[in-house]
Design an enzyme around this catalytic site. Structure first.
Site, PDB file in Angstrom:
ATOM      1  N   GLY A  27       0.797  -1.220   0.000  1.00 50.39           N
ATOM      2  CA  GLY A  27       0.000   0.000   0.000  1.00 50.39           C
ATOM      3  C   GLY A  27       0.825   1.262   0.000  1.00 50.39           C
ATOM      4  N   GLY A  59       2.427   2.552  -2.578  1.00 53.47           N
ATOM      5  CA  GLY A  59       2.393   3.247  -3.853  1.00 53.47           C
ATOM      6  C   GLY A  59       3.665   3.091  -4.651  1.00 53.47           C
ATOM      7  N   LEU A  60       4.576   2.239  -4.184  1.00 55.94           N
ATOM      8  CA  LEU A  60       5.841   2.009  -4.883  1.00 55.94           C
ATOM      9  C   LEU A  60       5.848   0.671  -5.619  1.00 55.94           C
ATOM     10  CD1 LEU A  60       8.384   3.250  -2.159  1.00 55.94           C
ATOM     11  CD2 LEU A  60       7.333   4.553  -4.021  1.00 55.94           C
ATOM     12  N   GLY A  61       4.673   0.061  -5.736  1.00 53.59           N
ATOM     13  CA  GLY A  61       4.595  -1.228  -6.424  1.00 53.59           C
ATOM     14  C   GLY A  61       5.139  -2.378  -5.612  1.00 53.59           C
ATOM     15  N   SER A  98       3.869  -4.863  -3.723  1.00 50.88           N
ATOM     16  CA  SER A  98       3.331  -6.226  -3.853  1.00 50.88           C
ATOM     17  C   SER A  98       3.787  -6.880  -5.152  1.00 50.88           C
ATOM     18  CB  SER A  98       1.805  -6.193  -3.789  1.00 50.88           C
ATOM     19  OG  SER A  98       1.364  -5.737  -2.531  1.00 50.88           O
ATOM     20  N   ASP A 151       4.210  -2.303 -12.753  1.00 51.55           N
ATOM     21  CA  ASP A 151       5.076  -2.623 -11.620  1.00 51.55           C
ATOM     22  C   ASP A 151       5.944  -3.846 -11.889  1.00 51.55           C
ATOM     23  OD1 ASP A 151       3.717  -0.562 -10.469  1.00 51.55           O
ATOM     24  OD2 ASP A 151       2.507  -1.809  -9.138  1.00 51.55           O
TER      25      ASP A 151
END
Length: 342
Positions: free
Chosen positions: A110, A112-114, A116, A160
């Site tokens: 979560g 926002g940096l990819g 997952s 991502d």
């Protein structure tokens, strides 16, 4: 045998969201991104018993189970189990060896940096090395995408996985049928250094579930909502403009495009921004920022700001007093990497 891997997290500079279906299938998507020196890490090794072990080190959670009982149930180790099952099915003829899999990340889910998707890429890279699968960057990224989006049913786009697999500055094209073209950019050294000195990365302290935002965005496209569609076409154009500004070394234009893209992105879904984000953005502009945007789907996580390097200290001090955390970060040209120990 012990295999380790790492893959870099990314900053979405322009075009984020146009890589998400159905927009990318219907209109094609363009994204400009860059990887940074924050990573997801994985270790795959021989099991200590006849059980399969999956350890999500960030969550302090481990699952030990009969390999035959490994499933895709939600939980802290779901991504690891998803990669394990797909590799066993696709490359090992359904055989499920007892392995020990451990992983952690420099950024929370979560963010926002990819994070997952980067985690899935580094896990695929580790299994690729462990079993000698000889997968290239495109194959690793595509496999990671299929595991996350299709096997596990998690909402999101495609940028991502490809950013994590390739690394560096990339202009990416997304089309129907999962067709992806990655165009690595040759950025001049002085542009690289000036942009690093100009960029401030700030964690709001609030992680968010991106799925709801992405689902709203996709629904707006399916329903043909004019404002959302027009915003996404603007984002697509701005990805091209940002690529050109980087190649030309026009960082004033880079900042203009980033801000324009953020204003367009806010129109894609109602939850992309909120009063907290708006307040932080206003604070940043009052202290030297020239451009701002949320990295990733929106709603929280990391924000990035562009300023004149001579204003960096003032901006960092202001943001540090706003309740979040400023991260020192640098770009990295390296994508997913794996290696054997012993």
């Amino acid at each position: 045998m012990i295999v380790r891997s790492r893959a870099p997290l990314r900053l979405g500079l322009a075009g984020g969201g146009t890589d998400v279906s159905p927009f990318s299938d219907q209109h094609g998507g363009f994204v400009m991104n860059v990887t940074i020196d924050k990573f997801a890490y994985a270790t795959v090794s021989d099991a200590r018993s006849d059980l399969a072990e999956f350890e999500a080190q960030d969550a302090g959670h481990a699952d030990r189970m009969d390999p035959a009982r490994v499933d895709l149930a939600p939980g802290p180790t779901q991504l690891m189990r998803g990669v394990y099952l797909r590799v066993c099915q696709q490359f090992l003829g359904g055989k499920r060896p007892a392995l020990r899999v451990r992983a952690h990340s420099d950024a929370p889910p979560g963010s926002g940096l990819g994070s997952s998707s980067t985690m899935v890429v580094t896990l695929v890279a580790a299994f690729n090395e462990y079993f000698g699968l000889a997968l290239g960057e495109y194959e690793i990224a595509h496999l990671a995408y299929e595991i996350e989006r299709k096997d596990l049913g998690l909402s999101g786009g495609k940028q991502d996985q490809y950013a994590a697999a390739f690394g560096g500055f990339n202009f990416m094209e997304f089309y129907a049928g999962d067709r992806v073209i990655v165009n690595p950019l040759r950025i001049k050294d002085w542009v690289w250094c000036e942009l690093e000195a100009s960029l401030v990365l700030y964690f709001t302290g609030v992680s968010r579930a991106s799925a709801a935002i992405i689902d709203e965005q996709s629904r707006n496209v399916r329903e043909g909502r004019t404002q959302s569609l027009e915003a996404m076409h603007r984002l697509k154009l701005e990805a091209v403009q940002m690529k050109e500004s980087l190649l030309r070394g026009d960082l004033a234009r880079f900042a203009e495009v980033m801000q324009s893209g953020w204003e367009a992105k806010k129109k894609m879904a109602s939850s992309i921004t909120n009063p907290m984000i708006d307040q932080i953005e206003a604070l940043a502009f009052a202290n030297g920022a020239r451009a701002a945007k949320v990295s990733g789907a929106g709603g929280g996580g990391f924000m990035m700001f562009v300023c004149d390097p001579s204003e960096r200290v003032r901006l960092v001090r202001a943001l540090s007093g706003a309740g979040g955390t400023v991260y020192d970060t640098h770009f990295t040209p390296y994508g997913a990497t794996s290696w054997k120990i012993g």
